[in-house]
Write an enzyme that holds these catalytic residues in place. Structure first.
Site, PDB file in Angstrom:
ATOM      1  N   ASP A  58      -8.103   2.919  -4.985  1.00  0.00           N
ATOM      2  CA  ASP A  58      -9.058   3.619  -4.134  1.00  0.00           C
ATOM      3  C   ASP A  58      -8.372   4.686  -3.289  1.00  0.00           C
ATOM      4  O   ASP A  58      -7.434   4.401  -2.546  1.00  0.00           O
ATOM      5  CB  ASP A  58      -9.765   2.610  -3.222  1.00  0.00           C
ATOM      6  CG  ASP A  58     -10.892   3.235  -2.426  1.00  0.00           C
ATOM      7  OD1 ASP A  58     -11.708   3.950  -3.024  1.00  0.00           O
ATOM      8  OD2 ASP A  58     -10.947   3.003  -1.202  1.00  0.00           O
ATOM      9  N   LYS A  93     -12.529  -6.314  -2.244  1.00  0.00           N
ATOM     10  CA  LYS A  93     -12.288  -4.991  -1.681  1.00  0.00           C
ATOM     11  C   LYS A  93     -11.444  -5.097  -0.413  1.00  0.00           C
ATOM     12  O   LYS A  93     -10.938  -6.169  -0.073  1.00  0.00           O
ATOM     13  CB  LYS A  93     -13.624  -4.302  -1.424  1.00  0.00           C
ATOM     14  CG  LYS A  93     -14.393  -4.053  -2.741  1.00  0.00           C
ATOM     15  CD  LYS A  93     -15.779  -3.493  -2.506  1.00  0.00           C
ATOM     16  CE  LYS A  93     -15.755  -2.073  -1.983  1.00  0.00           C
ATOM     17  NZ  LYS A  93     -15.238  -1.134  -3.005  1.00  0.00           N
ATOM     18  N   ARG A 137     -47.750  12.430  -6.840  1.00  0.00           N
ATOM     19  CA  ARG A 137     -46.538  12.452  -6.026  1.00  0.00           C
ATOM     20  C   ARG A 137     -45.614  11.289  -6.349  1.00  0.00           C
ATOM     21  O   ARG A 137     -44.379  11.450  -6.413  1.00  0.00           O
ATOM     22  CB  ARG A 137     -46.913  12.424  -4.549  1.00  0.00           C
ATOM     23  CG  ARG A 137     -45.767  12.585  -3.585  1.00  0.00           C
ATOM     24  CD  ARG A 137     -45.222  14.000  -3.602  1.00  0.00           C
ATOM     25  NE  ARG A 137     -44.107  14.187  -4.528  1.00  0.00           N
ATOM     26  CZ  ARG A 137     -43.755  15.360  -5.025  1.00  0.00           C
ATOM     27  NH1 ARG A 137     -44.425  16.462  -4.733  1.00  0.00           N
ATOM     28  NH2 ARG A 137     -42.725  15.456  -5.853  1.00  0.00           N
ATOM     29  N   GLU A 170      -9.477  -4.321  -5.449  1.00  0.00           N
ATOM     30  CA  GLU A 170      -9.274  -2.950  -4.965  1.00  0.00           C
ATOM     31  C   GLU A 170      -8.039  -2.892  -4.083  1.00  0.00           C
ATOM     32  O   GLU A 170      -7.847  -3.744  -3.209  1.00  0.00           O
ATOM     33  CB  GLU A 170     -10.502  -2.515  -4.162  1.00  0.00           C
ATOM     34  CG  GLU A 170     -10.346  -1.158  -3.486  1.00  0.00           C
ATOM     35  CD  GLU A 170     -11.439  -0.906  -2.463  1.00  0.00           C
ATOM     36  OE1 GLU A 170     -12.421  -0.243  -2.810  1.00  0.00           O
ATOM     37  OE2 GLU A 170     -11.315  -1.394  -1.311  1.00  0.00           O
ATOM     38  N   LYS A 174     -23.720   1.741  -4.336  1.00  0.00           N
ATOM     39  CA  LYS A 174     -24.232   2.627  -3.284  1.00  0.00           C
ATOM     40  C   LYS A 174     -25.556   3.239  -3.740  1.00  0.00           C
ATOM     41  O   LYS A 174     -25.661   4.429  -4.025  1.00  0.00           O
ATOM     42  CB  LYS A 174     -23.204   3.702  -2.949  1.00  0.00           C
ATOM     43  CG  LYS A 174     -21.914   3.119  -2.380  1.00  0.00           C
ATOM     44  CD  LYS A 174     -20.849   4.185  -2.185  1.00  0.00           C
ATOM     45  CE  LYS A 174     -19.551   3.568  -1.669  1.00  0.00           C
ATOM     46  NZ  LYS A 174     -18.474   4.569  -1.520  1.00  0.00           N
TER      47      LYS A 174
END
Length: 282
Positions: A220, A165, A98, A199, A133
Site C-alpha cells: 500500500d 490491514k 430519473r 497489507e 469503497k
C-alpha cells in the site's frame, strides 16, 4: 453478485423514495391511458453497464412498460448512440425516468472508468480490481459495473476473505501478537478455501509477513523503487497487490513492476456518471 432479486429490491426502494405518495406532476393534467415512447441516448462515449437495472425501473413502475435494449452490458458506445427504446404509459415512463437514469449513468461511469484503467495496463498480465469503497447498499451494482469495464472484483465484504490491514496490524502489535502468529492462528480456524491477504505499507514489514505465508500481500502506497524491490523479494511466493492513490498516468509503471493485481478505490468512490438522456419520441 448482482442478482435479479437485488435489482428488484434496490429499484423498488428507489422508486418509493422518489414518489412516496405518488407523482404529483403527472397526477392531474395527464390522461391515465396516454402512451409515450422515449429512447435512451448517449450524450458522450462510454461503456454500457446496468441495462437490466434500467429496464427494471420501468417494468416495476408499470407492468405494461417495455424496454428494448440496443446494446449489451460491456459494450462500448459513442456520443449520440441510441442505447434503448422505452414504451409505456406516459405517467409510468415519466415516473421511472430519473431512477432509471440514476442507476445506469453511475454504472456506466464505473464501467467506463474501469475500461480506461484496464486499457492503461495493456497486454501486461496485471489485473485491475475494485475495493470495498462503495456506496452503501449498492455494492453489488458497483462491483458488477467494474466487471463490465473489464476489471475484476476484490472480496465482496468482510465475510468473504481474511484481509489484515494497517489497523489490524496495529491492534496485534498493541496486544503483543506477532503478525506471523496472528496469520497462523487465523489459518487454523478458517476453511482451507478461505483466502488470507495482508497489507503492508513499509518494506521492512515484508519478511515477517512472508514468514506467515499469506495468500496475497498488498503493498500500500509504496514508491515505485520499493514496489520493485518487494516483488523481487516475494519472488512468486504469494500474489502481490499494489494499492494506494492509483491514477491512470502511473498504472503502466506499477504494472511493469510485476504485481499481479492493482486495486483502485477511485473506480467506485470517485467516479463521474456518464451523461445519458431520455429523448421524447411521442
Amino acid at each position: 453478485m448482482l442478482t435479479s432479486q437485488l435489482i428488484r429490491q434496490a429499484v423498488s426502494a428507489a422508486l418509493i423514495e422518489d414518489a412516496p405518495t405518488g407523482d404529483i406532476s403527472c397526477a392531474y393534467a395527464m390522461e391515465p391511458t396516454a402512451l409515450a415512447t422515449v429512447r435512451l441516448t448517449a450524450r458522450e462515449a462510454g461503456v454500457m453497464s446496468g441495462m437490466e437495472v434500467f429496464t427494471a425501473a420501468f417494468t416495476l413502475q408499470g407492468s405494461g412498460n417495455t424496454v428494448t435494449p440496443a446494446i449489451a452490458d460491456g459494450e462500448s458506445f459513442g456520443a449520440g448512440a441510441v442505447l434503448a427504446g422505452v414504451t409505456g404509459t406516459l405517467r409510468d415512463v415519466l415516473g421511472a425516468e430519473r431512477v432509471a437514469l440514476n442507476f445506469i449513468q453511475r454504472m456506466c461511469g464505473i464501467a467506463t472508468m474501469t475500461a480506461d484503467f484496464v486499457a492503461a495496463v495493456g497486454d501486461r498480465p496485471t489485473r485491475i480490481v475494485d475495493t470495498r469503497k462503495t456506496t452503501p447498499g449498492l455494492r453489488a451494482f458497483e462491483k458488477y459495473a467494474v466487471t463490465c469495464g473489464g476489471g475484476s472484483n476484490h472480496r465482496q465484504g468482510l465475510s468473504d476473505a481474511v484481509m489484515l490491514k494497517d489497523n489490524h496490524l496495529a491492534a496485534f502489535e498493541s496486544q503483543g501478537i506477532p503478525i506471523v502468529r496472528a496469520i497462523r492462528e487465523i489459518r487454523a480456524h478458517i476453511s482451507h478455501t478461505t483466502h488470507i491477504e495482508v497489507e503492508i505499507d513499509r518494506l521492512d514489514q515484508l519478511d515477517a509477513v512472508l514468514e506467515g505465508r499469506p495468500d496475497t500481500i498488498m503493498l500500500d502506497n509504496f514508491k515505485l523503487s520499493d514496489l520493485n524491490s518487494a516483488v523481487r523479494i516475494i519472488d512468486g511466493r504469494t500474489l502481490v497487490e499494489a494499492s494506494g492513490n492509483m491514477t491512470l498516468d502511473r498504472i503502466a509503471s506499477v504494472a511493469d513492476s510485476g504485481v499481479d493485481l492493482i486495486s483502485v478505490g477511485a473506480l467506485t468512490h470517485s467516479v463521474r456518471s456518464i451523461d445519458l438522456g431520455l429523448d421524447w419520441l411521442g
